[in-house]
Motif scaffolding. Structure first.
Motif, PDB file in Angstrom:
ATOM      1  N   THR A  31     -43.327 -22.225 -31.188  1.00 58.15           N
ATOM      2  CA  THR A  31     -43.383 -22.185 -29.733  1.00 58.15           C
ATOM      3  C   THR A  31     -44.861 -22.185 -29.347  1.00 58.15           C
ATOM      4  O   THR A  31     -45.703 -21.607 -30.046  1.00 58.15           O
ATOM      5  N   ILE A  32     -45.152 -22.855 -28.248  1.00 57.50           N
ATOM      6  CA  ILE A  32     -46.535 -23.043 -27.820  1.00 57.50           C
ATOM      7  C   ILE A  32     -46.686 -22.499 -26.405  1.00 57.50           C
ATOM      8  O   ILE A  32     -45.886 -22.808 -25.520  1.00 57.50           O
ATOM      9  N   ASP A  33     -47.715 -21.685 -26.233  1.00 54.69           N
ATOM     10  CA  ASP A  33     -48.032 -21.148 -24.919  1.00 54.69           C
ATOM     11  C   ASP A  33     -49.536 -21.247 -24.728  1.00 54.69           C
ATOM     12  O   ASP A  33     -50.287 -20.902 -25.643  1.00 54.69           O
ATOM     13  N   LEU A  71     -47.741 -31.719 -34.357  1.00 55.13           N
ATOM     14  CA  LEU A  71     -47.436 -30.433 -33.727  1.00 55.13           C
ATOM     15  C   LEU A  71     -46.178 -30.543 -32.875  1.00 55.13           C
ATOM     16  O   LEU A  71     -45.331 -29.644 -32.885  1.00 55.13           O
ATOM     17  N   LYS A  72     -46.040 -31.650 -32.166  1.00 58.58           N
ATOM     18  CA  LYS A  72     -44.841 -31.873 -31.335  1.00 58.58           C
ATOM     19  C   LYS A  72     -43.583 -31.916 -32.189  1.00 58.58           C
ATOM     20  O   LYS A  72     -42.533 -31.384 -31.781  1.00 58.58           O
ATOM     21  N   VAL A  86     -68.169 -24.014 -18.275  1.00 56.17           N
ATOM     22  CA  VAL A  86     -67.538 -24.289 -19.564  1.00 56.17           C
ATOM     23  C   VAL A  86     -66.029 -24.167 -19.391  1.00 56.17           C
ATOM     24  O   VAL A  86     -65.535 -23.260 -18.713  1.00 56.17           O
ATOM     25  N   PHE A  87     -65.294 -25.092 -19.977  1.00 54.13           N
ATOM     26  CA  PHE A  87     -63.829 -25.123 -19.906  1.00 54.13           C
ATOM     27  C   PHE A  87     -63.277 -24.575 -21.212  1.00 54.13           C
ATOM     28  O   PHE A  87     -63.692 -24.995 -22.295  1.00 54.13           O
ATOM     29  N   THR A  88     -62.364 -23.622 -21.104  1.00 56.62           N
ATOM     30  CA  THR A  88     -61.789 -22.983 -22.279  1.00 56.62           C
ATOM     31  C   THR A  88     -60.272 -23.102 -22.268  1.00 56.62           C
ATOM     32  O   THR A  88     -59.633 -22.898 -21.234  1.00 56.62           O
ATOM     33  N   LEU A  89     -59.724 -23.427 -23.426  1.00 54.63           N
ATOM     34  CA  LEU A  89     -58.277 -23.402 -23.637  1.00 54.63           C
ATOM     35  C   LEU A  89     -57.968 -22.336 -24.678  1.00 54.63           C
ATOM     36  O   LEU A  89     -58.642 -22.258 -25.715  1.00 54.63           O
ATOM     37  N   LEU A  90     -56.957 -21.541 -24.409  1.00 59.26           N
ATOM     38  CA  LEU A  90     -56.438 -20.578 -25.373  1.00 59.26           C
ATOM     39  C   LEU A  90     -54.972 -20.931 -25.577  1.00 59.26           C
ATOM     40  O   LEU A  90     -54.161 -20.801 -24.655  1.00 59.26           O
ATOM     41  N   VAL A  91     -54.653 -21.408 -26.760  1.00 57.23           N
ATOM     42  CA  VAL A  91     -53.296 -21.871 -27.053  1.00 57.23           C
ATOM     43  C   VAL A  91     -52.717 -20.986 -28.150  1.00 57.23           C
ATOM     44  O   VAL A  91     -53.264 -20.907 -29.252  1.00 57.23           O
ATOM     45  N   THR A  92     -51.610 -20.319 -27.827  1.00 56.78           N
ATOM     46  CA  THR A  92     -50.940 -19.455 -28.796  1.00 56.78           C
ATOM     47  C   THR A  92     -49.770 -20.201 -29.417  1.00 56.78           C
ATOM     48  O   THR A  92     -48.913 -20.737 -28.708  1.00 56.78           O
ATOM     49  N   LEU A  93     -49.761 -20.240 -30.733  1.00 57.79           N
ATOM     50  CA  LEU A  93     -48.672 -20.856 -31.492  1.00 57.79           C
ATOM     51  C   LEU A  93     -47.957 -19.754 -32.254  1.00 57.79           C
ATOM     52  O   LEU A  93     -48.596 -18.975 -32.979  1.00 57.79           O
ATOM     53  N   THR A  94     -46.639 -19.690 -32.106  1.00 54.22           N
ATOM     54  CA  THR A  94     -45.847 -18.724 -32.852  1.00 54.22           C
ATOM     55  C   THR A  94     -44.858 -19.497 -33.718  1.00 54.22           C
ATOM     56  O   THR A  94     -43.971 -20.190 -33.197  1.00 54.22           O
ATOM     57  N   PHE A  95     -45.047 -19.403 -35.020  1.00 54.16           N
ATOM     58  CA  PHE A  95     -44.235 -20.150 -35.977  1.00 54.16           C
ATOM     59  C   PHE A  95     -43.029 -19.338 -36.402  1.00 54.16           C
ATOM     60  O   PHE A  95     -43.044 -18.103 -36.374  1.00 54.16           O
ATOM     61  N   THR A  96     -41.974 -20.022 -36.828  1.00 51.94           N
ATOM     62  CA  THR A  96     -40.764 -19.335 -37.274  1.00 51.94           C
ATOM     63  C   THR A  96     -40.748 -19.132 -38.784  1.00 51.94           C
ATOM     64  O   THR A  96     -40.015 -18.286 -39.276  1.00 51.94           O
ATOM     65  N   THR A  97     -41.545 -19.929 -39.494  1.00 47.76           N
ATOM     66  CA  THR A  97     -41.590 -19.807 -40.951  1.00 47.76           C
ATOM     67  C   THR A  97     -43.019 -19.950 -41.461  1.00 47.76           C
ATOM     68  O   THR A  97     -43.867 -20.581 -40.812  1.00 47.76           O
ATOM     69  N   GLU A  98     -43.253 -19.403 -42.619  1.00 46.59           N
ATOM     70  CA  GLU A  98     -44.549 -19.546 -43.290  1.00 46.59           C
ATOM     71  C   GLU A  98     -44.811 -21.024 -43.614  1.00 46.59           C
ATOM     72  O   GLU A  98     -45.940 -21.495 -43.514  1.00 46.59           O
TER      73      GLU A  98
END
Length: 133
Positions: free
Chosen positions: A116-118, A106-107, A25-37
């Motif tokens: 920011t995306i990690d 998203l881009k 199984v292939f898994t992606l974990l993508v963390t998004l950190t937003f600057t505003t609500e």
């Protein structure tokens, strides 16, 4: 000849099942950190139709969910689990119309400095479990 054809079909089917069960199984974990609500809400609005589409139309996707941090209200983890990388993720998911519609949104948030995306990708080790049947 008919018997040979039947044996071939049965063996081909068994080999396909074996290949499915041995492909991790292939898994992606993508963390998004937003600057505003507001940016977070823009993301949620854009992500919902994609998540709905994946649930209804991508049987090779085992999990597809935006998880909200309980420590940082502007952080989201997207959990994506696919039956396999090549077909379920690369061929099916990444070429779907809803994904191709969502990704530029998203881009745009990223280009505007609003997120920011990690991310990291993983293959199942078959130690422990990720999904209950």
């Amino acid at each position: 000849l008919l018997l040979a054809l039947l044996v071939f079909v049965l063996l081909s089917s068994q080999m396909a099942e074996l290949q499915k069960s041995t492909t991790p199984v292939f898994t992606l974990l993508v963390t998004l950190t937003f600057t505003t609500e507001e940016a977070l809400e823009t993301f949620k609005t854009a992500f919902q139709p994609l998540a709905d589409y994946v649930r209804e139309n991508e049987p090779g996707t085992r999990s597809y969910e935006a998880l909200l941090s309980d420590k940082d209200p502007l952080k989201v983890l997207i959990l994506e689990r696919y039956r396999n990388k090549e077909v379920a993720y690369l061929e099916t998911h990444k070429s779907s119309e809803p994904f191709l519609t969502f990704r530029p949104k998203l881009k745009a948030l990223q280009d505007a400095g609003l997120v920011t995306i990690d991310g990291e990708s993983f293959l199942d080790s078959n130690i422990g479990f990720g999904d209950r049947a």
